[in-house]
Write a protein that holds these residues in place. Sequence first.
Motif, short mmCIF file in Angstrom:
data_model
loop_
_atom_site.label_atom_id
_atom_site.label_comp_id
_atom_site.label_asym_id
_atom_site.label_seq_id
_atom_site.Cartn_x
_atom_site.Cartn_y
_atom_site.Cartn_z
N CYS A 1 -6.56 0.78 -1.29
CA CYS A 1 -5.78 -0.30 -0.69
C CYS A 1 -6.44 -0.80 0.60
O CYS A 1 -6.51 -2.00 0.84
N CYS B 1 0.82 -1.21 0.00
CA CYS B 1 0.00 0.00 0.00
C CYS B 1 0.86 1.26 0.00
O CYS B 1 0.53 2.25 -0.66
N ALA B 2 1.97 1.24 0.73
CA ALA B 2 2.83 2.42 0.81
C ALA B 2 3.42 2.76 -0.55
O ALA B 2 3.46 3.94 -0.95
N ALA C 1 0.65 4.18 -2.80
CA ALA C 1 0.31 5.55 -2.41
C ALA C 1 1.39 6.53 -2.86
O ALA C 1 1.09 7.62 -3.37
N CYS D 1 -4.61 5.17 -1.11
CA CYS D 1 -4.65 4.62 0.25
C CYS D 1 -6.03 4.04 0.56
O CYS D 1 -6.14 2.95 1.13
#
Length: 191
Positions: A138, A66-67, A70, A135
């Motif tokens: 996700c 996810c990071a 994003a 974000c």
Amino acid sequence: MAAAPSPSSPGGPEPEPPAVRYSELLQHLVGERRRPRAWDPAALGGIPSPAKSEEQKMVERAMESCAFKAALACVGGFVLGGAFGVFTAGIDTNVGFDPKDPYRTPTAKEVLKDMGQRGISYAKNFAIVGAMFSCTECVVESYRGKSDWKNSVISGCITGGAIGFRAGLKAGVIGCGGFAAFSAAIDYYLR
């Protein structure tokens, strides 16, 4: 004294089949004696590819996190927003306009300064929206455990509603519907 009929004689009893030992059969099918089957994509018409190393798997996991998604959406939004801001400032007739002296022609430096300011402003906004959407998508995908079109519609509604809610409830509802519809259209087009 009568002789017993041979097992191969036509009128005699059938020979008993050998006993099947299921435990041995299972050992060959799913147990320790099972031989791994070599999967060859070329046999199925595909392009053969070597097995992935641990480093490749690690990079793949990092890129699916996810990071990373994003950050990628944030950077992509910043670049796209900056380009859009510079483009709109370039075609705007009021760029460099001075309300104190409406007949004065703006200099190239003033026009470029305004274009840069608008480009940075649009870039920040697009980056924030991209990161918010990524974000949210996700989190929704992790919660639902599925990857389908509903994730983008739900995250579009949440993102649009959050952005529009700053201007009131009605704007939040309109933002939710607008972003959800746009997300559904983009997802339909891309899939």
